[in-house]
Design an enzyme around this catalytic site. Structure first.
Site, PDB file in Angstrom:
ATOM      1  N   ARG A 103      84.701  50.372  40.296  1.00 49.45           N
ATOM      2  CA  ARG A 103      83.648  50.258  39.267  1.00 49.45           C
ATOM      3  C   ARG A 103      83.622  48.802  38.835  1.00 49.45           C
ATOM      4  O   ARG A 103      84.620  48.283  38.331  1.00 49.45           O
ATOM      5  CB  ARG A 103      83.936  51.183  38.085  1.00 49.45           C
ATOM      6  CG  ARG A 103      82.993  50.951  36.935  1.00 49.45           C
ATOM      7  CD  ARG A 103      83.004  52.035  35.892  1.00 49.45           C
ATOM      8  NE  ARG A 103      82.245  53.194  36.322  1.00 49.45           N
ATOM      9  CZ  ARG A 103      81.757  54.127  35.504  1.00 49.45           C
ATOM     10  NH1 ARG A 103      81.961  54.039  34.211  1.00 49.45           N
ATOM     11  NH2 ARG A 103      81.073  55.149  35.974  1.00 49.45           N
ATOM     12  N   HIS A 130      74.375  53.276  40.989  1.00 50.38           N
ATOM     13  CA  HIS A 130      75.353  54.315  40.634  1.00 50.38           C
ATOM     14  C   HIS A 130      75.124  55.535  41.552  1.00 50.38           C
ATOM     15  O   HIS A 130      74.683  56.593  41.100  1.00 50.38           O
ATOM     16  CB  HIS A 130      75.171  54.697  39.155  1.00 50.38           C
ATOM     17  CG  HIS A 130      76.325  55.432  38.560  1.00 50.38           C
ATOM     18  ND1 HIS A 130      77.497  55.697  39.241  1.00 50.38           N
ATOM     19  CD2 HIS A 130      76.493  55.979  37.322  1.00 50.38           C
ATOM     20  CE1 HIS A 130      78.323  56.363  38.450  1.00 50.38           C
ATOM     21  NE2 HIS A 130      77.739  56.549  37.280  1.00 50.38           N
ATOM     22  N   GLN A 133      76.569  59.241  40.913  1.00 47.71           N
ATOM     23  CA  GLN A 133      75.893  59.942  39.823  1.00 47.71           C
ATOM     24  C   GLN A 133      74.652  60.676  40.342  1.00 47.71           C
ATOM     25  O   GLN A 133      74.434  61.853  40.061  1.00 47.71           O
ATOM     26  CB  GLN A 133      75.476  58.926  38.744  1.00 47.71           C
ATOM     27  CG  GLN A 133      74.712  59.541  37.598  1.00 47.71           C
ATOM     28  CD  GLN A 133      75.570  60.488  36.771  1.00 47.71           C
ATOM     29  OE1 GLN A 133      76.660  60.127  36.360  1.00 47.71           O
ATOM     30  NE2 GLN A 133      75.097  61.705  36.548  1.00 47.71           N
ATOM     31  N   ASP A 221      69.011  57.564  30.166  1.00 45.53           N
ATOM     32  CA  ASP A 221      70.326  56.915  30.165  1.00 45.53           C
ATOM     33  C   ASP A 221      70.334  55.976  28.957  1.00 45.53           C
ATOM     34  O   ASP A 221      69.293  55.734  28.333  1.00 45.53           O
ATOM     35  CB  ASP A 221      70.513  56.146  31.489  1.00 45.53           C
ATOM     36  CG  ASP A 221      71.899  55.530  31.626  1.00 45.53           C
ATOM     37  OD1 ASP A 221      72.800  55.870  30.834  1.00 45.53           O
ATOM     38  OD2 ASP A 221      72.082  54.675  32.523  1.00 45.53           O
ATOM     39  N   CYS A 260      73.011  61.035  32.454  1.00 44.12           N
ATOM     40  CA  CYS A 260      74.272  60.830  33.192  1.00 44.12           C
ATOM     41  C   CYS A 260      75.478  60.841  32.264  1.00 44.12           C
ATOM     42  O   CYS A 260      76.590  61.082  32.717  1.00 44.12           O
ATOM     43  CB  CYS A 260      74.200  59.533  33.977  1.00 44.12           C
ATOM     44  SG  CYS A 260      73.846  58.099  32.959  1.00 44.12           S
ATOM     45  N   ARG A 288      79.761  66.366  38.764  1.00 44.33           N
ATOM     46  CA  ARG A 288      80.367  65.127  39.272  1.00 44.33           C
ATOM     47  C   ARG A 288      81.645  65.468  40.043  1.00 44.33           C
ATOM     48  O   ARG A 288      81.911  64.897  41.102  1.00 44.33           O
ATOM     49  CB  ARG A 288      80.715  64.158  38.125  1.00 44.33           C
ATOM     50  CG  ARG A 288      79.547  63.585  37.329  1.00 44.33           C
ATOM     51  CD  ARG A 288      78.647  62.689  38.155  1.00 44.33           C
ATOM     52  NE  ARG A 288      79.350  61.594  38.824  1.00 44.33           N
ATOM     53  CZ  ARG A 288      79.703  60.442  38.250  1.00 44.33           C
ATOM     54  NH1 ARG A 288      79.393  60.192  37.002  1.00 44.33           N
ATOM     55  NH2 ARG A 288      80.326  59.495  38.950  1.00 44.33           N
TER      56      ARG A 288
HETATM   57  N1  NVA Z   1      73.696  52.625  32.810  1.00 44.88           N
HETATM   58  C1  NVA Z   1      74.982  52.995  32.261  1.00 44.88           C
HETATM   59  C2  NVA Z   1      75.539  54.162  33.011  1.00 44.88           C
HETATM   60  C3  NVA Z   1      76.838  54.678  32.499  1.00 44.88           C
HETATM   61  C4  NVA Z   1      77.366  55.802  33.323  1.00 44.88           C
HETATM   62  C5  NVA Z   1      75.915  51.799  32.320  1.00 44.88           C
HETATM   63  O1  NVA Z   1      75.910  51.095  33.337  1.00 44.88           O
HETATM   64  O2  NVA Z   1      76.639  51.570  31.359  1.00 44.88           O
HETATM   65  N1   CP Z   2      78.143  59.058  34.112  1.00 46.00           N
HETATM   66  C1   CP Z   2      79.233  58.297  34.253  1.00 46.00           C
HETATM   67  O1   CP Z   2      79.412  57.600  35.245  1.00 46.00           O
HETATM   68  O2   CP Z   2      80.129  58.418  33.233  1.00 46.00           O
HETATM   69  P1   CP Z   2      81.436  57.546  33.030  1.00 46.00           P
HETATM   70  O3   CP Z   2      80.998  56.169  32.634  1.00 46.00           O
HETATM   71  O4   CP Z   2      82.166  58.257  31.932  1.00 46.00           O
HETATM   72  O5   CP Z   2      82.205  57.527  34.317  1.00 46.00           O
END
Ligand code: NVA
Ligand code: CP
Length: 304
Positions: A103, A130, A133, A221, A260, A288
């Protein structure tokens, strides 16, 4: 040859269909409590530059449930934090582990890591995409609608990593996607153009109350993604008209609601919608787990 999952675009349509069906099998198997341990002895590494609840825990729990194990790392605990290169880190970790999830902020970090790694690398979220997801999301839609094509989904909010991955999926499966966002918050222009050139039914619009009409699914989101904290106040102002609340949902009354997560209740979505009867968010979050298992097995060439 080793396979990665950095983007949905790397998957063939048939592979996406297989992932949906494998997820269904794995979910059913999980519910029956019959032990299934195809990953005995396999170890997953997770290298996360950003926080995570769902992605991290579902991958780690999934590995354990399939008989494998996992090691979680953040860059500052590794020599990476003291200047060892990403390339060298990727080479070394490949010698210990069977599969990696990263990540990251910059999508390029994933690409460099994957290039220098001999084991499959999974994108557990980057600033750009992502994919895991969206694979769980399409499975959730399949569960509810009984189909993964021929539906209309409206993504209301920021043209961010999640929106970009939805656009990528629309190049593989036949559904209608509208990204309903404020001006200046459109999805990645190249991703959008490539999708439209390939004939994907994707459009960008700026009128949420019109855009949601006829939708089967409304998706949102956060307005402020990880790494954008400094823009928080400006974004709150710019996204005011894009909140998913009951007034907006009145324009598409039978539509399901998806997110998400994590949600910022009172910002992009109100309690009444996320906790309402049409909300799929808890199934979506659960899925997930089942989807990650399908992804890992697929990349390790194991048939569930
Ligand atoms: N768009 C959000 C998704 C979190 C799962 C982020 O990148 O923080
Ligand atoms: N939706 C998602 O990726 O959640 P987290 O940031 O908790 O992993």
């Amino acid at each position: 040859m080793k396979r990665n999952l950095l983007s949905i675009t790397e998957l063939e349509r048939e592979e996406i269909e297989k992932l949906i069906f494998d997820t269904k099998i794995l979910k059913r198997r999980q519910k029956t409590n019959i032990p299934y341990r195809p990953l005995k002895g396999k170890v997953m590494g997770l290298l996360f530059e950003k926080p995570s609840t769902r992605t991290r825990i579902s991958f780690e729990a999934g590995m354990q449930q399939l008989g494998g194990s996992s090691i979680f790392m953040s860059p500052k605990e590794l020599q990476l934090g003291r200047g060892e290169t990403l390339e060298d880190t990727a080479k070394v970790l490949s010698r210990y582990l069977d599969i990696m999830v990263l990540r990251v902020y910059r999508h390029e970090t994933l690409e460099i890591f994957a290039e220098h790694s001999d084991i499959p690398v999974i994108n557990g979220l980057s600033d750009l995409l992502h994919p895991c997801q969206i694979l769980a999301d399409i499975f959730t839609i399949y569960e509810r609608l009984g189909r993964y094509e021929d539906f209309k989904i409206v993504f209301v909010g920021d043209g961010n990593n999640v929106a970009n991955s939805w656009i990528n999926l629309a190049t593989k499966l036949n559904f209608e996607l509208t990204i309903s966002c404020p001006e200046g918050y459109e999805p990645h222009p190249e991703i959008l153009k490539k999708a439209q050139d390939k004939g994907a039914k994707v459009k960008v619009s700026h009128n949420p109350y019109e855009d949601v009409k006829g939708a089967d699914v409304i998706y949102t989101d956060v307005w402020c993604s990880m790494g954008q904290e400094e823009e928080k106040e400006k974004r709150k102002r710019d996204f005011q008209n894009f909140q998913v609340n009951s007034k907006l949902m009145k324009n598409c009354e039978s539509a399901f609601f998806m997110h998400c997560l994590p949600a910022h209740r009172g910002e992009e979505v109100t309690d009444e919608v996320i906790d309402g009867p049409n909300s799929l968010v808890w199934d979506e979050a659960e899925n997930r787990l089942h989807t990650q298992k399908a992804i890992v097995l697929h990349l390790l060439n194991i048939n569930p």
